[in-house]
Write a protein that holds these residues in place. Structure first.
Motif, PDB file in Angstrom:
ATOM      1  N   GLY A  14       5.192 -40.760  73.340  1.00  0.00           N
ATOM      2  CA  GLY A  14       4.720 -39.605  72.601  1.00  0.00           C
ATOM      3  C   GLY A  14       3.870 -39.919  71.390  1.00  0.00           C
ATOM      4  N   ILE A  15       3.680 -41.187  71.037  1.00  0.00           N
ATOM      5  CA  ILE A  15       2.836 -41.553  69.904  1.00  0.00           C
ATOM      6  C   ILE A  15       1.826 -42.585  70.368  1.00  0.00           C
ATOM      7  CG2 ILE A  15       4.637 -41.072  68.199  1.00  0.00           C
ATOM      8  CD1 ILE A  15       5.098 -44.063  67.967  1.00  0.00           C
ATOM      9  N   THR A  16       0.732 -42.685  69.647  1.00  0.00           N
ATOM     10  CA  THR A  16      -0.321 -43.624  69.998  1.00  0.00           C
ATOM     11  C   THR A  16       0.020 -45.021  69.505  1.00  0.00           C
ATOM     12  OG1 THR A  16      -1.544 -43.155  67.968  1.00  0.00           O
ATOM     13  CG2 THR A  16      -2.037 -41.785  69.901  1.00  0.00           C
ATOM     14  N   ASN A  17      -0.760 -45.967  69.983  1.00  0.00           N
ATOM     15  CA  ASN A  17      -0.571 -47.354  69.566  1.00  0.00           C
ATOM     16  C   ASN A  17      -0.790 -47.508  68.067  1.00  0.00           C
ATOM     17  OD1 ASN A  17      -1.089 -50.136  69.010  1.00  0.00           O
ATOM     18  ND2 ASN A  17      -1.284 -50.480  71.197  1.00  0.00           N
ATOM     19  N   THR A  18      -1.806 -46.827  67.550  1.00  0.00           N
ATOM     20  CA  THR A  18      -2.111 -46.928  66.120  1.00  0.00           C
ATOM     21  C   THR A  18      -0.974 -46.371  65.274  1.00  0.00           C
ATOM     22  OG1 THR A  18      -4.456 -46.663  66.666  1.00  0.00           O
ATOM     23  CG2 THR A  18      -3.814 -46.319  64.374  1.00  0.00           C
ATOM     24  N   GLU A  19      -0.398 -45.243  65.692  1.00  0.00           N
ATOM     25  CA  GLU A  19       0.705 -44.651  64.933  1.00  0.00           C
ATOM     26  C   GLU A  19       1.950 -45.540  64.981  1.00  0.00           C
ATOM     27  OE1 GLU A  19       3.265 -40.459  64.729  1.00  0.00           O
ATOM     28  OE2 GLU A  19       1.590 -40.695  66.143  1.00  0.00           O
ATOM     29  N   ALA A  20       2.237 -46.116  66.141  1.00  0.00           N
ATOM     30  CA  ALA A  20       3.395 -47.012  66.255  1.00  0.00           C
ATOM     31  C   ALA A  20       3.221 -48.242  65.373  1.00  0.00           C
ATOM     32  CB  ALA A  20       3.586 -47.427  67.708  1.00  0.00           C
ATOM     33  N   LEU A  21       2.005 -48.803  65.363  1.00  0.00           N
ATOM     34  CA  LEU A  21       1.744 -49.973  64.522  1.00  0.00           C
ATOM     35  C   LEU A  21       1.842 -49.614  63.046  1.00  0.00           C
ATOM     36  CD1 LEU A  21       0.905 -52.949  64.492  1.00  0.00           C
ATOM     37  CD2 LEU A  21      -1.473 -52.200  64.486  1.00  0.00           C
ATOM     38  N   GLY A  22       1.348 -48.424  62.688  1.00  0.00           N
ATOM     39  CA  GLY A  22       1.445 -47.990  61.301  1.00  0.00           C
ATOM     40  C   GLY A  22       2.877 -47.791  60.853  1.00  0.00           C
ATOM     41  N   ARG A  23       3.723 -47.241  61.744  1.00  0.00           N
ATOM     42  CA  ARG A  23       5.131 -47.048  61.382  1.00  0.00           C
ATOM     43  C   ARG A  23       5.823 -48.379  61.122  1.00  0.00           C
ATOM     44  NH1 ARG A  23       7.475 -42.375  65.510  1.00  0.00           N
ATOM     45  NH2 ARG A  23       6.182 -40.645  64.739  1.00  0.00           N
TER      46      ARG A  23
END
Length: 202
Positions: free
Chosen positions: A130-139
């Motif tokens: 449900g989240i993008t790669n960029t959002e997961a990396l940012g988290r």
């Protein structure tokens, strides 16, 4: 062979060939151009793996800033290529030793990762849905590793300030701008009226 596999072998072959040309090319300008080509193809490999953020960073930061900066610096410097070729052989033993040490370190890192008990679990762990790669990396970057991220930013800031201080040179006899003196100028300081007698002018 699938289309993704074909693109992988294409990008990997171009990256390997261009990386070899970076270190084997005699012209530094050609080396930088081969480096840019290697960056673009490495970004293609990241896209195939689903890491679009890393691909974007590789193109924007390294190709758009670092490699172009290298290119302009090399082109602006008056490099004596004949002198560089003459002194190449005397640095071969030192370069070979450094390369061997780096190779040993890479083998130790890869071997330690392969022998780790956590490696299979981490490799099999899937990204959150449900989240993008960029959002997961940012988290991950701004939660678990926020202190390391801030520390690296401070180190880069100190390195930038140090580079500016080391390269700053004040030359004697050069007129420099003084904002305070310019603001403080008035008619009495900046204007002089002279009375010239009749017949004694220019």
């Amino acid at each position: 062979m699938s289309l993704a596999s074909a693109f992988f072998y294409l990008f990997a072959a171009v990256v390997t060939a261009s990386a070899f040309m970076v270190i084997s090319s005699r012209n530094p300008v050609h080396s930088v151009l081969y480096l840019i080509l290697a960056f673009f193809n490495a970004a293609g490999l990241f896209l195939l793996m689903g890491a679009e953020f890393l691909a974007m960073i590789l193109v924007v930061v390294y190709v758009g800033a670092v490699a172009v900066l290298f290119l302009f610096v090399v082109m602006m410097l008056d490099v004596d290529f004949a002198e560089l070729r003459e002194g190449f052989l005397q640095y071969v033993p030192v370069g070979g030793l450094v390369g061997f040490i780096v190779l040993i370190e890479l083998v130790m890192v890869v071997g330690g990762w392969a022998a780790s008990s956590e490696a299979p679990r981490l490799a099999a762990e899937k990204a959150p849905q449900g989240i993008t790669n960029t959002e997961a990396l940012g988290r991950v970057l701004y939660t678990d590793y926020i202190f390391f991220f801030q520390a690296s930013g401070l180190i880069l800031l100190v390195a930038m300030i140090g580079a500016i201080v080391l390269t700053l040179r004040h030359k004697e006899g050069v007129k420099r701008q003084n904002i305070a003196d310019q603001v403080a100028r008035n008619k009495a300081v900046g204007l002089e009226v002279r009375k010239v007698k009749s017949g004694q002018g220019i």
